[in-house]
Design a protein around this motif. Structure first.
Motif, PDB file in Angstrom:
ATOM      1  N   ARG A   1      85.134  77.580 -28.238  1.00  0.00           N
ATOM      2  CA  ARG A   1      86.246  78.393 -28.732  1.00  0.00           C
ATOM      3  C   ARG A   1      86.011  79.867 -28.444  1.00  0.00           C
ATOM      4  NH1 ARG A   1      87.232  75.531 -34.659  1.00  0.00           N
ATOM      5  NH2 ARG A   1      88.394  73.701 -33.885  1.00  0.00           N
ATOM      6  N   GLU A   2      84.776  80.327 -28.601  1.00  0.00           N
ATOM      7  CA  GLU A   2      84.472  81.731 -28.314  1.00  0.00           C
ATOM      8  C   GLU A   2      84.648  82.031 -26.838  1.00  0.00           C
ATOM      9  OE1 GLU A   2      80.553  82.295 -29.770  1.00  0.00           O
ATOM     10  OE2 GLU A   2      81.142  82.286 -31.895  1.00  0.00           O
ATOM     11  N   ALA A   3      84.220  81.105 -25.972  1.00  0.00           N
ATOM     12  CA  ALA A   3      84.396  81.315 -24.531  1.00  0.00           C
ATOM     13  C   ALA A   3      85.876  81.334 -24.160  1.00  0.00           C
ATOM     14  CB  ALA A   3      83.661  80.227 -23.760  1.00  0.00           C
ATOM     15  N   ASP A   4      86.657  80.436 -24.762  1.00  0.00           N
ATOM     16  CA  ASP A   4      88.100  80.418 -24.490  1.00  0.00           C
ATOM     17  C   ASP A   4      88.762  81.700 -24.995  1.00  0.00           C
ATOM     18  OD1 ASP A   4      87.753  77.934 -23.397  1.00  0.00           O
ATOM     19  OD2 ASP A   4      88.468  76.837 -25.168  1.00  0.00           O
ATOM     20  N   ALA A   5      88.295  82.203 -26.145  1.00  0.00           N
ATOM     21  CA  ALA A   5      88.874  83.441 -26.681  1.00  0.00           C
ATOM     22  C   ALA A   5      88.582  84.621 -25.765  1.00  0.00           C
ATOM     23  CB  ALA A   5      88.329  83.704 -28.078  1.00  0.00           C
ATOM     24  N   ARG A   6      87.374  84.672 -25.212  1.00  0.00           N
ATOM     25  CA  ARG A   6      87.047  85.765 -24.277  1.00  0.00           C
ATOM     26  C   ARG A   6      87.880  85.670 -23.017  1.00  0.00           C
ATOM     27  NH1 ARG A   6      81.707  84.598 -26.123  1.00  0.00           N
ATOM     28  NH2 ARG A   6      81.388  83.230 -24.324  1.00  0.00           N
ATOM     29  N   ALA A   7      88.067  84.458 -22.505  1.00  0.00           N
ATOM     30  CA  ALA A   7      88.888  84.283 -21.306  1.00  0.00           C
ATOM     31  C   ALA A   7      90.344  84.655 -21.577  1.00  0.00           C
ATOM     32  CB  ALA A   7      88.783  82.839 -20.818  1.00  0.00           C
ATOM     33  N   ALA A   8      90.842  84.285 -22.770  1.00  0.00           N
ATOM     34  CA  ALA A   8      92.223  84.639 -23.114  1.00  0.00           C
ATOM     35  C   ALA A   8      92.381  86.149 -23.262  1.00  0.00           C
ATOM     36  CB  ALA A   8      92.631  83.932 -24.407  1.00  0.00           C
ATOM     37  N   ALA A   9      91.364  86.816 -23.819  1.00  0.00           N
ATOM     38  CA  ALA A   9      91.433  88.280 -23.962  1.00  0.00           C
ATOM     39  C   ALA A   9      91.471  88.956 -22.600  1.00  0.00           C
ATOM     40  CB  ALA A   9      90.241  88.766 -24.777  1.00  0.00           C
ATOM     41  N   ARG A  10      90.699  88.462 -21.656  1.00  0.00           N
ATOM     42  CA  ARG A  10      90.739  89.039 -20.303  1.00  0.00           C
ATOM     43  C   ARG A  10      92.100  88.820 -19.657  1.00  0.00           C
ATOM     44  NH1 ARG A  10      85.435  86.812 -20.065  1.00  0.00           N
ATOM     45  NH2 ARG A  10      86.263  84.970 -18.987  1.00  0.00           N
ATOM     46  N   ALA A  11      92.672  87.647 -19.879  1.00  0.00           N
ATOM     47  CA  ALA A  11      93.984  87.366 -19.307  1.00  0.00           C
ATOM     48  C   ALA A  11      95.059  88.272 -19.907  1.00  0.00           C
ATOM     49  CB  ALA A  11      94.343  85.895 -19.522  1.00  0.00           C
ATOM     50  N   ARG A  12      94.976  88.522 -21.219  1.00  0.00           N
ATOM     51  CA  ARG A  12      95.957  89.409 -21.859  1.00  0.00           C
ATOM     52  C   ARG A  12      95.832  90.839 -21.338  1.00  0.00           C
ATOM     53  NH1 ARG A  12      94.576  86.329 -26.480  1.00  0.00           N
ATOM     54  NH2 ARG A  12      93.098  87.961 -27.132  1.00  0.00           N
ATOM     55  N   ARG A  13      94.622  91.300 -21.141  1.00  0.00           N
ATOM     56  CA  ARG A  13      94.448  92.651 -20.602  1.00  0.00           C
ATOM     57  C   ARG A  13      95.035  92.761 -19.206  1.00  0.00           C
ATOM     58  NH1 ARG A  13      89.238  92.266 -23.063  1.00  0.00           N
ATOM     59  NH2 ARG A  13      88.323  91.690 -21.049  1.00  0.00           N
TER      60      ARG A  13
END
Length: 300
Positions: free
Chosen positions: A190-202
């Motif tokens: 979940r933490e890895a997915d959250a980091r990937a989602a944050a990069r995508a949002r940026r």
């Protein structure tokens, strides 16, 4: 040789647990695969395990701790191997782990085994030439107490009933460790997915604002080798930390189950006369209410 012994333990445990006369009415009526010729020793061991199962089910103890052993015998635990999840990986790195891994081979299970070994004094357990006591899978899965120390002054034999309780607590603790490992792996994902989602949002916000970095017009280059090593070391350190936490949770659960057995006064009355005061894991102590009697308490 050890592999053959482990396979024998699995066959005996399955045959004993699948015997219809041992099952409660709510248990499945499955009697196992067609019978195959078995050696006399295997038949004798199966009969011994059947007796142990009957005695375990009669203990006035929480059925949750007994259910783990029953499900282990029937391979009914939610392991990746049973659930046909070949892509699943244990927190320790093992691929598609099954019951043999989670309840014996995994470092989390071995942490519980070490806690058991640390509580076995020299006079209570035979030791090889190196002096270190050893437990094999059949000692826990089939609940056969390890042999006493041979040719040693003051050698003692472990009480069979106490050893069965210890094995129940150990398997339940290994199950706690398995659940803690699965939870840690899920949290890491979940933490890895959250980091990937944050990069995508940026990236999306930058695109919406009409911004474009010069680096985005160049072909993506792999990270430097030093950066890769740092990332791998950080990931390994985090995995080791989560694994250690799961090991600590399993060992704490082992002692908590033994303490619960004592608190519930689940030991049969006849154990007070059979279990000595020096017995490891569980021992007898004078009863505060009646000094003339004794009760089973947690050992040293």
């Amino acid at each position: 040789m050890q592999t053959q012994t482990s396979e024998l333990a699995e066959r005996i445990l399955l045959a004993a647990a699948a015997t219809p006369r041992l099952q409660q009415p709510r248990w499945p009526a499955w009697t196992g695969p067609p019978s195959t010729p078995r050696l006399p020793r295997e038949l004798a061991l199966t009969a011994s395990v059947r007796v142990a199962l009957r005695k375990l089910w009669r203990l006035r103890w929480d059925n949750a701790v007994k259910e783990v052993y029953w499900r282990l015998a029937l391979n009914g635990l939610a392991t990746a191997e049973r659930m046909s999840q070949p892509e699943a990986v244990c927190l320790c790195g093992a691929a598609c782990p099954g019951r043999a891994h989670h309840y014996w081979e995994c470092p989390i299970a071995q942490a519980v085994v070490r806690a058991m070994l640390d509580s076995l004094p020299a006079e209570w357990c035979a030791r090889p030439a190196d002096g270190a006591p050893r437990l094999h899978r059949e000692h826990v899965w089939l609940m056969f107490a390890p042999p006493p120390a041979a040719r040693r002054a003051g050698a003692r034999r472990l009480h069979s009933g106490v050893w069965r309780v210890v094995c129940l607590a150990a398997l339940a603790a290994m199950d706690t460790g398995r659940r803690a490992a699965n939870l840690a792996a899920l949290q890491a994902k979940r933490e890895a997915d959250a980091r990937a989602a944050a990069r995508a949002r940026r990236a999306e916000r930058a695109a919406a604002a009409g911004q474009r970095l010069i680096s985005s017009m160049l072909p993506a280059a792999p990270p430097p080798e030093a950066q890769q090593r740092r990332q791998a070391a950080a990931a390994e350190s985090e995995r080791a930390r989560r694994l250690q936490q799961a090991q600590q949770a399993a060992v704490a659960s082992f002692w908590a189950w033994l303490a619960d057995f004592v608190a519930c006064r689940a030991a049969p009355r006849q154990w007070s006369a059979q279990v000595p005061a020096q017995h490891p894991f569980l021992c007898t102590v004078p009863d505060d209410a009646d000094p003339r009697t004794s009760s089973v308490a947690a050992g040293a």
